[in-house]
Write an enzyme that holds these catalytic residues in place. Sequence first.
Site, PDB file in Angstrom:
ATOM      1  N   TRP A 166       0.811  -1.216   0.000  1.00 53.29           N
ATOM      2  CA  TRP A 166       0.000   0.000   0.000  1.00 53.29           C
ATOM      3  C   TRP A 166       0.852   1.278   0.000  1.00 53.29           C
ATOM      4  O   TRP A 166       0.306   2.366  -0.172  1.00 53.29           O
ATOM      5  CB  TRP A 166      -0.906   0.024   1.250  1.00 53.29           C
ATOM      6  CG  TRP A 166      -0.162  -0.324   2.517  1.00 53.29           C
ATOM      7  CD1 TRP A 166      -0.141  -1.546   3.125  1.00 53.29           C
ATOM      8  CD2 TRP A 166       0.689   0.536   3.287  1.00 53.29           C
ATOM      9  NE1 TRP A 166       0.684  -1.497   4.235  1.00 53.29           N
ATOM     10  CE2 TRP A 166       1.198  -0.237   4.361  1.00 53.29           C
ATOM     11  CE3 TRP A 166       1.073   1.871   3.194  1.00 53.29           C
ATOM     12  CZ2 TRP A 166       2.076   0.284   5.312  1.00 53.29           C
ATOM     13  CZ3 TRP A 166       1.950   2.390   4.128  1.00 53.29           C
ATOM     14  CH2 TRP A 166       2.438   1.596   5.180  1.00 53.29           C
ATOM     15  N   ASN A 167       2.162   1.181   0.236  1.00 53.74           N
ATOM     16  CA  ASN A 167       2.911   2.432   0.426  1.00 53.74           C
ATOM     17  C   ASN A 167       3.150   3.206  -0.872  1.00 53.74           C
ATOM     18  O   ASN A 167       3.208   4.431  -0.861  1.00 53.74           O
ATOM     19  CB  ASN A 167       4.211   2.197   1.205  1.00 53.74           C
ATOM     20  CG  ASN A 167       5.164   1.269   0.529  1.00 53.74           C
ATOM     21  OD1 ASN A 167       4.789   0.536  -0.385  1.00 53.74           O
ATOM     22  ND2 ASN A 167       6.407   1.263   0.964  1.00 53.74           N
ATOM     23  N   LYS A 194      -2.521  -8.728  -7.394  1.00 55.62           N
ATOM     24  CA  LYS A 194      -3.269  -8.550  -6.139  1.00 55.62           C
ATOM     25  C   LYS A 194      -2.722  -7.318  -5.431  1.00 55.62           C
ATOM     26  O   LYS A 194      -1.647  -7.357  -4.829  1.00 55.62           O
ATOM     27  CB  LYS A 194      -3.110  -9.762  -5.216  1.00 55.62           C
ATOM     28  CG  LYS A 194      -4.119  -9.677  -4.057  1.00 55.62           C
ATOM     29  CD  LYS A 194      -3.652 -10.356  -2.777  1.00 55.62           C
ATOM     30  CE  LYS A 194      -2.871  -9.468  -1.848  1.00 55.62           C
ATOM     31  NZ  LYS A 194      -3.592  -8.312  -1.296  1.00 55.62           N
ATOM     32  N   PRO A 195      -3.458  -6.216  -5.497  1.00 59.67           N
ATOM     33  CA  PRO A 195      -3.001  -5.024  -4.772  1.00 59.67           C
ATOM     34  C   PRO A 195      -3.308  -5.149  -3.288  1.00 59.67           C
ATOM     35  O   PRO A 195      -4.130  -5.980  -2.880  1.00 59.67           O
ATOM     36  CB  PRO A 195      -3.837  -3.905  -5.402  1.00 59.67           C
ATOM     37  CG  PRO A 195      -5.088  -4.571  -5.880  1.00 59.67           C
ATOM     38  CD  PRO A 195      -4.723  -5.989  -6.221  1.00 59.67           C
ATOM     39  N   ALA A 196      -2.684  -4.321  -2.478  1.00 57.18           N
ATOM     40  CA  ALA A 196      -2.971  -4.305  -1.039  1.00 57.18           C
ATOM     41  C   ALA A 196      -4.426  -3.896  -0.815  1.00 57.18           C
ATOM     42  O   ALA A 196      -4.961  -3.050  -1.542  1.00 57.18           O
ATOM     43  CB  ALA A 196      -2.039  -3.324  -0.339  1.00 57.18           C
ATOM     44  N   GLY A 221       6.817  -6.310  -0.309  1.00 53.52           N
ATOM     45  CA  GLY A 221       6.160  -6.251   0.997  1.00 53.52           C
ATOM     46  C   GLY A 221       7.135  -6.631   2.087  1.00 53.52           C
ATOM     47  O   GLY A 221       8.360  -6.479   1.928  1.00 53.52           O
ATOM     48  N   SER A 222       6.599  -7.141   3.171  1.00 52.21           N
ATOM     49  CA  SER A 222       7.448  -7.421   4.333  1.00 52.21           C
ATOM     50  C   SER A 222       8.292  -8.675   4.114  1.00 52.21           C
ATOM     51  O   SER A 222       7.916  -9.583   3.360  1.00 52.21           O
ATOM     52  CB  SER A 222       6.562  -7.609   5.564  1.00 52.21           C
ATOM     53  OG  SER A 222       5.727  -8.729   5.380  1.00 52.21           O
ATOM     54  N   GLU A 253      10.995  -8.011  -3.270  1.00 53.74           N
ATOM     55  CA  GLU A 253      11.464  -6.680  -2.842  1.00 53.74           C
ATOM     56  C   GLU A 253      10.909  -6.491  -1.436  1.00 53.74           C
ATOM     57  O   GLU A 253       9.737  -6.205  -1.261  1.00 53.74           O
ATOM     58  CB  GLU A 253      10.946  -5.635  -3.831  1.00 53.74           C
ATOM     59  CG  GLU A 253      11.848  -4.438  -3.918  1.00 53.74           C
ATOM     60  CD  GLU A 253      11.393  -3.349  -2.983  1.00 53.74           C
ATOM     61  OE1 GLU A 253      11.824  -3.386  -1.802  1.00 53.74           O
ATOM     62  OE2 GLU A 253      10.625  -2.487  -3.416  1.00 53.74           O
ATOM     63  N   LEU A 254      11.784  -6.711  -0.436  1.00 50.45           N
ATOM     64  CA  LEU A 254      11.316  -6.857   0.944  1.00 50.45           C
ATOM     65  C   LEU A 254      11.743  -5.668   1.808  1.00 50.45           C
ATOM     66  O   LEU A 254      12.064  -4.600   1.311  1.00 50.45           O
ATOM     67  CB  LEU A 254      11.813  -8.194   1.492  1.00 50.45           C
ATOM     68  CG  LEU A 254      11.491  -9.404   0.575  1.00 50.45           C
ATOM     69  CD1 LEU A 254      12.076 -10.683   1.129  1.00 50.45           C
ATOM     70  CD2 LEU A 254       9.992  -9.541   0.345  1.00 50.45           C
ATOM     71  N   CYS A 282      10.379   1.625   1.803  1.00 51.21           N
ATOM     72  CA  CYS A 282      11.366   0.589   2.147  1.00 51.21           C
ATOM     73  C   CYS A 282      12.794   1.098   2.018  1.00 51.21           C
ATOM     74  O   CYS A 282      13.703   0.540   2.619  1.00 51.21           O
ATOM     75  CB  CYS A 282      11.138  -0.671   1.336  1.00 51.21           C
ATOM     76  SG  CYS A 282      10.970  -0.337  -0.405  1.00 51.21           S
ATOM     77  N   GLU A 314      12.764  -2.025  10.885  1.00 51.62           N
ATOM     78  CA  GLU A 314      12.243  -1.001   9.983  1.00 51.62           C
ATOM     79  C   GLU A 314      11.163  -0.220  10.740  1.00 51.62           C
ATOM     80  O   GLU A 314      10.221  -0.822  11.264  1.00 51.62           O
ATOM     81  CB  GLU A 314      11.639  -1.719   8.772  1.00 51.62           C
ATOM     82  CG  GLU A 314      11.421  -0.865   7.581  1.00 51.62           C
ATOM     83  CD  GLU A 314      11.005  -1.702   6.369  1.00 51.62           C
ATOM     84  OE1 GLU A 314      10.348  -2.742   6.544  1.00 51.62           O
ATOM     85  OE2 GLU A 314      11.338  -1.295   5.255  1.00 51.62           O
TER      86      GLU A 314
HETATM   87  P1  ADP Z   1       2.771  -4.537   5.079  1.00 46.41           P
HETATM   88  O1  ADP Z   1       3.093  -4.969   6.475  1.00 46.41           O
HETATM   89  O2  ADP Z   1       3.546  -3.398   4.591  1.00 46.41           O
HETATM   90  O3  ADP Z   1       1.295  -4.422   4.809  1.00 46.41           O
HETATM   91  P2  ADP Z   1       2.754  -7.119   3.903  1.00 46.41           P
HETATM   92  O4  ADP Z   1       3.930  -7.952   3.530  1.00 46.41           O
HETATM   93  O5  ADP Z   1       1.891  -7.607   5.004  1.00 46.41           O
HETATM   94  O6  ADP Z   1       3.319  -5.689   4.177  1.00 46.41           O
HETATM   95  O7  ADP Z   1       1.810  -6.879   2.641  1.00 46.41           O
HETATM   96  C1  ADP Z   1       2.272  -6.667   1.323  1.00 46.41           C
HETATM   97  C2  ADP Z   1       1.309  -7.319   0.345  1.00 46.41           C
HETATM   98  O8  ADP Z   1       1.282  -8.713   0.611  1.00 46.41           O
HETATM   99  C3  ADP Z   1      -0.144  -6.853   0.475  1.00 46.41           C
HETATM  100  O9  ADP Z   1      -0.762  -6.899  -0.815  1.00 46.41           O
HETATM  101  C4  ADP Z   1      -0.748  -7.903   1.380  1.00 46.41           C
HETATM  102  O10 ADP Z   1      -2.156  -8.019   1.224  1.00 46.41           O
HETATM  103  C5  ADP Z   1      -0.046  -9.136   0.869  1.00 46.41           C
HETATM  104  N1  ADP Z   1       0.013 -10.259   1.826  1.00 46.41           N
HETATM  105  C6  ADP Z   1       0.109 -10.225   3.164  1.00 46.41           C
HETATM  106  N2  ADP Z   1       0.135 -11.477   3.666  1.00 46.41           N
HETATM  107  C7  ADP Z   1       0.053 -12.332   2.602  1.00 46.41           C
HETATM  108  C8  ADP Z   1       0.035 -13.767   2.443  1.00 46.41           C
HETATM  109  N3  ADP Z   1       0.112 -14.572   3.484  1.00 46.41           N
HETATM  110  N4  ADP Z   1      -0.059 -14.254   1.192  1.00 46.41           N
HETATM  111  C9  ADP Z   1      -0.139 -13.445   0.129  1.00 46.41           C
HETATM  112  N5  ADP Z   1      -0.112 -12.101   0.194  1.00 46.41           N
HETATM  113  C10 ADP Z   1      -0.013 -11.542   1.412  1.00 46.41           C
END
Ligand code: ADP
Length: 491
Positions: A158-159, A182-184, A236-237, A258-259, A292, A389
């Site tokens: 989402w950032n 799949k967007p956030a 994402g994370s 990209e973590l 990030c 972070e």
């Molecule tokens: P943040 O903590 O910055 O939201 P996330 O890694 O949780 O970072 O989320 C980044 C993306 O990954 C989002 O689109 C989120 O919906 C998706 N996401 C989170 N958990 C899962 C999962 N278990 N499987 C697939 N996608 C996921």
Amino acid sequence: MTSLNLQHASLWQTRAHIRGRWLDGDNGFFDVTDPAGGGLVARVAELSPAQVRSAVDAAAEAQPAWAALSADARADFLQAWYAKVKEHREDLARLMTLEQGKPLGEARAEIDYAASYIRWYAEEARRIVGELISLPQNDRAGLVSYTPVGVVAAITPWNFPSAMITRKVAPALAAGCSVVLKPAAETPLSALALMALAEECGIAPGVINVVTGTDAPAIGEVLTGDPRVRKLSFTGSTRVGKALMRACTDTMKRTSMELGGNAPLIVLDDADLDLAVAGTLASKFRNAGQTCICANRLLVHEAVYERFLDKLVAAVSGMTPGSGFDEQTTLGPLIHRRALESVQAKVQDALAQGARLLTGGQAIEGQGCFFQPTVLADVNVSMQVFREEIFGPVAPVTRFACDREAVALANDTPFGLAAYVFGKDTGRLWQISQSLAYGMVGVNETAISSAQIPFGGVKESGHGREGARQGLMDYLDTRYTCLGNLIGQGA
Ligand code: ADP
């Protein structure tokens, strides 16, 4: 519900997009809320796993015809999409500010940045060029060509609700892949608006599909478990990235990850302190610190430590938190309450361990998710603000005595995305920059990203690159063809 009065009404989409159709969710809808005011922004389709699978069906069916188009035809589509994004820049920026909260100026800059990836890969699509290898045998020739990996799943955060999408989708399309995106769940509107523009440019049904929903693990399971998906590109994370990578092993998918980051920003004793403070502000406080590659830790030479702090505090105190729609605002909200609580807990941890609070330190009372711009001095390596972070507008400052100590502190993390160093002596800057265990290093500069550069990290910050030529190669498989018995019968 908030109304935006978009100039181009078709950019307001709240349904998913599969096989060229806008679809309601089998599981109803979910709420998107405004992080600056807390109000309801939109209700967006909550898809079932079966609907996500149907998006993979659509992508798998559409991919061969897309790959069979000429590179010119794919490039023409991307060029048209780029032009549409630029044409609707203001609407797209306003949508982003509404759902994500960043100041409108930053949102406009992100739309330009997002568009730049589409243009770059429109150009690169025409430059997928193979090789002819001379083999040990005279009657043989080796051809190396590049083929699209196939169906790509892209999961985005989402950032940066638009740029993180275009820097995956544009190279995937350029390479001849189809995409399930799949967007956030926090920021689906920006993704759906980009999809609407792609549709206006005549993208064939199924080449780009957007699946929306809040049950990310369930959606992720469909995407990672399906053998027809040949690549997962994730931003994402680190925690989620690791889980997704594990889930991809059974079908041996390629991955780009990209973590998280924990970027150090080193200020040497000969640095231009005004430049270093300006760079810190631009990096640390952009997107309210939710980036990030944000400078996460400031490492400052003891000879300039107090002077740097004075200048930094003066600059930070001049920031204006507020709604992103207010043109005076320089600091938007955090994405949600959980983020606010997490930042507050990290600040508390630092203060409990002896950090000095120079400004800020608190959540701002009221409806939105605002945190005061904050500077912490005398931060040490055992504090959470050093180790993790932060993802908030908090600048933790640590003192060092020599270059070797600065590099050791900078590298004391499992992350390795971006690092920055400010100073004047070129040889010294070179030595330090080459000793930093990071995928990207900014020397006297924190605005380091563009479509032209290979963006990505090492260690637990992930692998793969986005942007540049590397960002296209990540969507291509290498094929070797041996041409044998090349002996003519003629004279
Ligand atoms: P943040 O903590 O910055 O939201 P996330 O890694 O949780 O970072 O989320 C980044 C993306 O990954 C989002 O689109 C989120 O919906 C998706 N996401 C989170 N958990 C899962 C999962 N278990 N499987 C697939 N996608 C996921």
